[in-house]
Design an enzyme around this catalytic site. Structure first.
Site, PDB file in Angstrom:
ATOM      1  CG  ASP A 101      -1.982   0.978   1.266  1.00  0.00           C
ATOM      2  OD1 ASP A 101      -2.060   1.797   0.327  1.00  0.00           O
ATOM      3  OD2 ASP A 101      -2.757   1.007   2.241  1.00  0.00           O
ATOM      4  CG  PHE A 150      -9.604  -1.270   4.141  1.00  0.00           C
ATOM      5  CD1 PHE A 150      -8.519  -0.589   4.687  1.00  0.00           C
ATOM      6  CD2 PHE A 150      -9.954  -2.510   4.668  1.00  0.00           C
ATOM      7  CE1 PHE A 150      -7.808  -1.139   5.756  1.00  0.00           C
ATOM      8  CE2 PHE A 150      -9.248  -3.061   5.732  1.00  0.00           C
ATOM      9  CZ  PHE A 150      -8.171  -2.373   6.281  1.00  0.00           C
TER      10      PHE A 150
END
Ligand code: PRP
Length: 173
Positions: A101, A150
Site C-alpha cells: 500500500d 480497503f
C-alpha cells in the site's frame, strides 16, 4: 454497522494468477535454492498457495510485521515482532507479501533483510495497491494491480476480521 463488501478477486482468478506466478518463479529460481520469506500475518494464505505452485524445492521462513492499528488506517509505524530464523547470507531471498500500500512495510523489510547480505533480494506481492504509495519499492513479481480501496480476504484483514475469506473483497460504505 457492518460494511458491505464488493467482490474484487474471485477464487478462480486468484488460483490462475498464483499458478502463473509459480511458473514464473519456477523458471527464475529453479537452480537457486531460494528462501521465501512470508510477511505475517497477511501473507500466510498467499504463501501457502504459492509454495505449492512451485515445482522445485524451496525453504520458507517468516517475519511478523504490522503497520496498521485496529481499524482501516495505517499508523505509519512498522513493528517487527518476529524476525527470520534461517541464515540469509549468500542465499537468494524472495519476500512474499500480500499487499503493498504505502510501501513503508516493504521498504523497512528490504533494508532489514539486506543487512544479512543475501545473494539477491526480490519481492513477490499478490496485490500492488499503488494510489497511496509513499516509498518507491521495487516489486519484482506482482499478482494484481489495484488503485485503491480497503481490501479484505485471502489473508487481508480489517481489525483481524475477514482474513479467512477465500476471495478478495473491497469494503464499501
Ligand atoms: C498489511 C499488509 C502489508 C502492509 C502493507 O499488514 O499485510 O504487510 O500492511 O502496508 P504498507 O505498504 O502501507 O506499509 P498489516 O500491517 O495490516 O498487518 P497484518 O499483515 O498482520 O494484517
Amino acid at each position: 454497522m457492518e460494511k458491505a463488501k464488493r467482490l474484487i478477486l474471485d477464487q478462480a482468478a486468484i488460483a490462475r494468477r498464483v499458478a502463473e506466478l509459480g511458473a514464473q518463479l519456477s523458471r527464475d529460481y529453479r537452480h537457486l535454492e531460494p528462501i521465501l520469506v512470508g510477511v505475517l500475518k497477511g501473507a500466510f494464505i498467499f504463501m501457502a498457495d504459492l509454495v505449492r505452485a512451485l515445482d522445485f524445492p524451496v525453504e520458507v521462513d517468516f517475519v511478523r510485521l504490522a503497520s496498521y492499528g485496529a481499524g482501516t488506517t495505517s499508523s505509519g509505524e512498522i513493528h517487527l515482532s518476529k524476525d527470520v530464523e534461517l541464515p540469509l547470507r549468500d542465499r537468494h531471498v524472495l519476500i512474499v507479501e500480500d499487499i503493498v500500500d504505502a510501501g513503508l512495510t516493504l521498504d523497512f523489510l528490504r533494508r532489514h533483510l539486506d543487512q544479512r547480505k543475501p545473494a539477491s533480494l526480490k519481492i513477490c506481492c499478490l496485490i500492488d495497491k499503488w494510489e497511496r504509495r509513499q516509498v518507491d519499492v521495487p516489486l519484482d513479481y506482482v499478482g494484481f494491480t489495484v488503485s485503491k480501496g480497503f481490501l479484505v480476504g485471502y489473508g487481508l484483514d480489517c481489525g483481524e476480521k475477514l482474513r479467512t475469506l477465500p476471495e478478495v473483497y473491497e469494503l464499501v460504505e
